[in-house]
Write an enzyme that holds these catalytic residues in place. Structure first.
Site, short mmCIF file in Angstrom:
data_model
loop_
_atom_site.label_atom_id
_atom_site.label_comp_id
_atom_site.label_asym_id
_atom_site.label_seq_id
_atom_site.Cartn_x
_atom_site.Cartn_y
_atom_site.Cartn_z
CG ASP A 166 57.61 77.90 82.70
OD1 ASP A 166 56.65 78.43 82.10
OD2 ASP A 166 58.34 77.03 82.17
CE1 TYR B 106 59.98 71.49 80.58
CE2 TYR B 106 59.17 73.04 82.22
CZ TYR B 106 59.61 72.78 80.95
OH TYR B 106 59.70 73.80 80.03
CE LYS C 221 56.35 75.90 79.32
NZ LYS C 221 57.18 75.36 80.41
CG HIS D 168 56.07 72.22 75.82
ND1 HIS D 168 56.28 71.52 76.98
CD2 HIS D 168 57.20 72.92 75.61
CE1 HIS D 168 57.48 71.80 77.45
NE2 HIS D 168 58.06 72.64 76.64
CB SER E 130 55.69 77.35 74.36
OG SER E 130 57.08 77.37 74.54
CG ASN E 131 59.23 76.08 71.74
OD1 ASN E 131 60.26 76.72 71.86
ND2 ASN E 131 58.82 75.22 72.67
CB SER F 141 67.16 78.85 77.33
OG SER F 141 66.54 77.59 77.51
CG PHE G 176 71.27 82.34 82.44
CD1 PHE G 176 71.13 83.72 82.51
CD2 PHE G 176 70.85 81.59 83.53
CE1 PHE G 176 70.59 84.34 83.63
CE2 PHE G 176 70.32 82.19 84.67
CZ PHE G 176 70.18 83.58 84.72
N GLY G 177 71.20 81.38 77.67
CA GLY G 177 71.71 80.79 76.42
C GLY G 177 72.36 79.43 76.64
N PRO G 178 73.65 79.30 76.24
CG PRO G 178 75.88 79.73 75.71
CD PRO G 178 74.53 80.35 75.70
CB SER H 194 69.06 78.63 90.14
OG SER H 194 70.14 78.30 90.97
CG ASN H 195 68.17 72.55 91.01
OD1 ASN H 195 66.96 72.74 91.09
ND2 ASN H 195 68.70 71.80 90.06
P1 NAD Z 1 68.24 79.02 82.24
O1 NAD Z 1 68.61 80.02 81.21
O2 NAD Z 1 67.37 79.40 83.35
O3 NAD Z 1 69.61 78.42 82.75
C1 NAD Z 1 69.71 77.44 83.72
C2 NAD Z 1 71.20 77.21 83.97
O4 NAD Z 1 71.80 78.41 84.43
C3 NAD Z 1 71.45 76.17 85.03
O5 NAD Z 1 72.63 75.47 84.65
C4 NAD Z 1 71.70 76.98 86.28
O6 NAD Z 1 72.52 76.33 87.18
C5 NAD Z 1 72.38 78.21 85.72
N1 NAD Z 1 72.12 79.42 86.52
C6 NAD Z 1 70.94 79.80 87.05
N2 NAD Z 1 71.07 80.97 87.70
C7 NAD Z 1 72.37 81.34 87.56
C8 NAD Z 1 73.10 82.47 88.00
N3 NAD Z 1 72.53 83.45 88.70
N4 NAD Z 1 74.42 82.53 87.68
C9 NAD Z 1 75.01 81.54 86.97
N5 NAD Z 1 74.36 80.45 86.52
C10 NAD Z 1 73.04 80.35 86.81
O7 NAD Z 1 67.70 77.80 81.41
P2 NAD Z 1 66.49 76.87 81.25
O8 NAD Z 1 66.28 76.03 82.45
O9 NAD Z 1 66.72 76.26 79.93
O10 NAD Z 1 65.24 77.86 81.07
C11 NAD Z 1 64.51 78.35 82.15
C12 NAD Z 1 63.12 77.74 82.20
O11 NAD Z 1 62.45 77.99 80.98
C13 NAD Z 1 63.07 76.22 82.35
O12 NAD Z 1 63.33 75.79 83.66
C14 NAD Z 1 61.67 75.95 81.88
O13 NAD Z 1 60.73 76.24 82.89
C15 NAD Z 1 61.53 76.95 80.73
N6 NAD Z 1 61.83 76.34 79.41
C16 NAD Z 1 60.81 76.23 78.52
C17 NAD Z 1 61.03 75.65 77.28
C18 NAD Z 1 59.92 75.55 76.29
O14 NAD Z 1 60.05 74.81 75.30
N7 NAD Z 1 58.85 76.26 76.48
C19 NAD Z 1 62.32 75.15 76.94
C20 NAD Z 1 63.35 75.31 77.86
C21 NAD Z 1 63.10 75.90 79.10
#
Ligand code: NAD
Length: 326
Positions: A45, A50, A79, A112, A167-168, A216, A218-220, A276-277
Site C-alpha cells: 500500500d 509517502y 493514491k 487519497h 480513501s478518507n 492505522s 494499531f490506533g495510537p 513494520s520495519n
Molecule cells: P499501523 O497501525 O500499521 O502501525 C504502525 C506502527 O505499529 C509502527 O510504529 C510499527 O512499528 C508498529 N508495529 C507494527 N507491527 C507491530 C507489531 N506486530 N507489534 C507491535 N507494534 C507493531 O499504522 P500506519 O502505518 O499508520 O498504517 C498502516 C498503513 O496504512 C500505512 O503504512 C499506509 O500504507 C496506510 N495509511 C493510509 C492512510 C490514508 O490516509 N489512506 C493514512 C495512514 C496510513
C-alpha cells in the site's frame, strides 16, 4: 484457514493482508519490500505522499527477477495526492506514479482525501504533504469530487490502473459517487481500529460491495512517533496493545495483541495493511488468518470505541483546518 483475498467490484482479487509503506524510509524501502515478499506479503500500500514508490517498485522488481513472485501475484495500491485533483492532472500523476513503480500497471488507484489542494508542479515541488511553503501554508482548490473521479475512470480506460477507489471518504460522498460511477468504486480505505470503529461507514461500504481496508489498525501506536501536532491526541491514551480485553483474548488464542487487532478487522472482511520495519513483526502481522474469535470477543473489542480519530486535517492543520470529517 479463512479466505485470504477479497473480491473487488472490478472483479479483481485483493489480498486481505498487505504491507503499508507510509514512513518506510526511501533508503531502505527496496530492501524492506523485497524482504516482505520473501515473508509472504503480496499487497503493498503506497501513495505519492509517502515518497517511496520508486524504491518500493525496485524491491518488487528485484523479487520478480529473482523468481520469488510474478507480477500477477503482486497487488499494488497507490493514491492520488490532493494537489492533483483536476482532470488533466489526475492522468498525468497516474502515469508518473505508474512509471515510478515500474511494474506496468497499478492494481488499485485511490483518491487519497476528499479535498483538493492547489496544484504544485511535481517537478519543482519542495514541500511534502499538505504544505506550500516555509510558513506551512495550505491552499485548497475548487475541484469537484466528480471531476476527479471521472478522471480516475480514464486512468482505468487507459490501462494504467485496474481498479479505483477512495480513501478518507464518508457516507454522503460515497453515495454520491455511486450515482454516476461508470467504473465501480472498488475500495474504501479508512482509519479503522477499536478506538475509531465507524461501524455505519463500514456497513455502507460493504452493503455496496465496496471492499474496506483499514489503516492505522494499531490506533495510537502509529501516531506517537510523529511530531507534536500529529501525536498530541495519541500521547495520553492507552495503547490498544495494552487494553485488558485485547490482552485477555491474545492469551486465549496464543497470539500477540497486534494479531488480535488485525484479526478483529479481517474476520469482518476488512483488509489490513500494517506497517513494520522489523522482520519478526512483519511476519507476525501476516500470520493472522489462522484463528477465529467469538462474536462476543469481536464485540468486546469494538466496545473500546471512542470515536477517536488520529488522521484528521481538521485537527493537525491548526491554521488551515480542513474539516472533512465534520
Ligand atoms: P499501523 O497501525 O500499521 O502501525 C504502525 C506502527 O505499529 C509502527 O510504529 C510499527 O512499528 C508498529 N508495529 C507494527 N507491527 C507491530 C507489531 N506486530 N507489534 C507491535 N507494534 C507493531 O499504522 P500506519 O502505518 O499508520 O498504517 C498502516 C498503513 O496504512 C500505512 O503504512 C499506509 O500504507 C496506510 N495509511 C493510509 C492512510 C490514508 O490516509 N489512506 C493514512 C495512514 C496510513
Amino acid at each position: 484457514m479463512s479466505k485470504s483475498t477479497v473480491t473487488l467490484p472490478s472483479g479483481k482479487e485483493m489480498p486481505l493482508v498487505g504491507f503499508g509503506l507510509w514512513k518506510v524510509p526511501k533508503e531502505t524501502a527496496a530492501y524492506t519490500v523485497y524482504n516482505a515478499i520473501k515473508s509472504g506479503y503480496r499487497l503493498f500500500d503506497g501513495a505519492y505522499d509517502y515518497q517511496n514508490e520508486k524504491e518500493a517498485g525496485e524491491g518488487i522488481r528485484r523479487a520478480i527477477a529473482d523468481g520469488l513472485v510474478t507480477r500477477e501475484e503482486i497487488f499494488i495500491t497507490t493514491k492520488l495526492w490532493n494537489n492533483y485533483h483536476r482532470r488533466g492532472h489526475v492522468l498525468e500523476m497516474a502515469r508518473r506514479q505508474n512509471e515510478s513503480w515500474g511494474l506496468g500497471y497499478i492494481d488499485l488507484f485511490l483518491m487519497h482525501f476528499p479535498c483538493a489542494l492547489k496544484y504544485i508542479d511535481p517537478a519543482i515541488r519542495q514541500y511534502p504533504a499538505w504544505w506550500m511553503d516555509d510558513a506551512g501554508t495550505v491552499q485548497t482548490d475548487k475541484v469537484p469530487i466528480r471531476e476527479t473521479w471521472e478522471a480516475m475512470e480514464e486512468v482505468v480506460d487507459n490501462g494504467i490502473a485496474r481498479s479505483i477507489g477512495v480513501s478518507n471518504f464518508q457516507a454522503q460522498s460515497i453515495y454520491d459517487i455511486l450515482t454516476y460511477a461508470r467504473h465501480p468504486l472498488s475500495s474504501l480505505q479508512i482509519e479503522h481500529h477499536p478506538y475509531l470503529v465507524q461501524s455505519e461507514l463500514v456497513k455502507v461500504a460493504q452493503e455496496n460491495r465496496i471492499a474496506v481496508t483499514a489503516y492505522s489498525s494499531f490506533g495510537p501506536q502509529s501516531f506517537v512517533e510523529l511530531p507534536a501536532q500529529f501525536s498530541a491526541k495519541a500521547k495520553d491514551i492507552q495503547l490498544l496493545f495494552d487494553t485488558e480485553c485485547v490482552r485477555v483474548i491474545a492469551k486465549k488464542y496464543n497470539v500477540t495483541p497486534a494479531q488480535v487487532l488485525l484479526r478483529w478487522a479481517t474476520q469482518r472482511n476488512v483488509a489490513v495493511i500494517p506497517k513494520s520495519n522489523n522482520q519478526a513483526r512483519l511476519a507476525e502481522n501476516l500470520d493472522i488468518l489462522g484463528f477465529d474469535m467469538t462474536s462476543e470477543e469481536i464485540g468486546s473489542i469494538s466496545a473500546l470505541d471512542k470515536g477517536l480519530r488520529f488522521n484528521d486535517p481538521g485537527y493537525y492543520l491548526p491554521n488551515h483546518q480542513i474539516r472533512i470529517f465534520a
